[in-house]
Design an enzyme around this catalytic site. Structure first.
Site, short mmCIF file in Angstrom:
data_model
loop_
_atom_site.label_atom_id
_atom_site.label_comp_id
_atom_site.label_asym_id
_atom_site.label_seq_id
_atom_site.Cartn_x
_atom_site.Cartn_y
_atom_site.Cartn_z
N ARG A 44 4.58 2.44 -2.13
CA ARG A 44 4.90 3.66 -2.87
C ARG A 44 6.14 4.34 -2.31
O ARG A 44 6.95 4.90 -3.06
CB ARG A 44 3.69 4.58 -2.89
N ASP A 64 0.84 -1.19 0.00
CA ASP A 64 0.00 0.00 0.00
C ASP A 64 0.89 1.25 0.00
O ASP A 64 1.76 1.37 -0.83
CB ASP A 64 -0.96 -0.06 1.20
N HIS A 100 -7.04 -6.91 -0.31
CA HIS A 100 -5.98 -5.91 -0.27
C HIS A 100 -4.92 -6.22 0.78
O HIS A 100 -3.73 -5.95 0.58
CB HIS A 100 -6.60 -4.53 -0.02
#
Length: 335
Positions: free
Chosen positions: A152, A148, A315
């Site tokens: 990044r 998540d 997720h």
């Protein structure tokens, strides 16, 4: 809630976690291994971990450290903290020094002041800080895993500091500029934190502080964890300073982070180390980007050597499906 009440609650929570946290994690690991086909037992040695606070300039980063061997840095995302790796880290600790960090503003790490341009909570600033952490620990080069928001931060670290990263794995993310450039109604409805938390202060801060547990009842944040883990995750969303930090990171993602991505593209800067991308089967990354060749097609615009596959578990498959996720990650790290 007054500041005094918050401090008292947090002090009590830390005490509870110190006493019961390890036992809870081990019990959950045992149940998880027994419930999954081919679940592997964890050795007593790899169950052990230590915590530390690493000074980095004007901040302090909280870490959980497992095992010994080649260094592996693991970076969580929203709305979790380093506890999200509690199932995977022990399984990786037999031949890795696993360093699980709380990102700045999250968990038990420090909360540096932000700035008008949000730079202190940009992925670049957070990546630079993690490089400093690994330097302090004596690891100038390491493998890197991020989920998540942590994914990044991790790809930004690989772009800004290619000499530091041996192998990169990112879980259920695409680059920030790609996310925004592909945004549509489905994106807005699914990735609500991108839209809500990037709004001007204090609107999103008031929403999170007003219902700190609500995110963990939403499909984007819920998971199969018990009350102690949920309490650890939720507690930071009662702290105004931490909630502001989280929102500042999302504001940076809507502004500076896009600029940094665009400059990389203009300079033809790419991720050169081997890269693994895993994403949730049936989730947005599995269905939204078919015209781009899926998530892997997008990442291949950014990385020279990327492989990956869809994973069961939603997720948060590193928590929901840790055995399979660990197995695939081990295979990647052993190449």
């Amino acid at each position: 809630m007054t500041d005094k009440t918050y401090v008292e609650r947090r002090t009590l929570l830390r005490a509870i976690t110190a006493i019961y946290g390890t036992a809870l994690s081990l019990a959950m690991l045992s149940r998880r291994a027994g419930a999954q086909p081919g679940g592997e037992a964890t050795s007593a040695a790899s169950d052990q971990f230590e915590t530390a606070e690493v000074k980095t300039g004007n901040n302090t980063i909280f870490i959980r450290r497992y095992g010994k061997g080649s260094p592996l840095l693991m970076v969580h995302g929203f709305p979790r903290n380093s506890l999200m790796w509690r199932h995977m880290a022990p399984q990786l600790a037999s031949n890795h020094t696993v360093v699980c960090v709380d990102l700045r503003g999250y968990g038990r790490s420090g909360v540096p002041a932000s700035a008008e341009d949000h730079y202190p909570y940009s992925k670049r600033a957070m990546a630079n800080e993690l490089v400093a952490v690994m330097d302090k620990l004596g690891f100038p080069r390491f493998d890197l895993v991020g989920h998540d928001r942590g994914g990044r931060v991790s790809y930004r670290l690989a772009l800004d500091h290619p000499e530091r990263v041996q192998r990169l794995a990112v879980f259920d993310v695409i680059p920030i500029s790609e996310g925004w450039s592909h945004a549509d109604a489905r994106f807005a409805m699914t990735y609500w934190p991108w839209i809500l938390l990037s709004q001007q202060a204090p609107l999103p801060e008031k929403y999170l502080l007003g219902a700190p547990g609500a995110v963990f009842d939403n499909p984007f944040g819920q998971g199969s964890f018990g009350p102690v883990v949920r309490a650890e995750y939720t507690e930071m969303y009662r702290d105004p300073a931490r909630v502001h930090a989280v929102c500042e990171e999302y504001r940076a993602a809507a502004t500076l982070d896009i600029e940094h991505d665009k400059k990389d593209r203009e300079a033809s800067r790419r991720i050169t180390c081997p890269m693994l991308h895993l994403w949730a089967a049936g989730g947005p990354l599995d269905t939204f980007y078919e015209q781009d060749g899926g998530a892997l097609g997008i990442w291949r615009k950014w990385a020279d050597n990327v492989q990956g596959q869809a994973m069961k578990g939603g997720h948060f498959f590193p928590e929901e499906n840790p055995a399979e996720t660990t197995r695939i990650l081990k295979e990647f790290l052993s190449v």
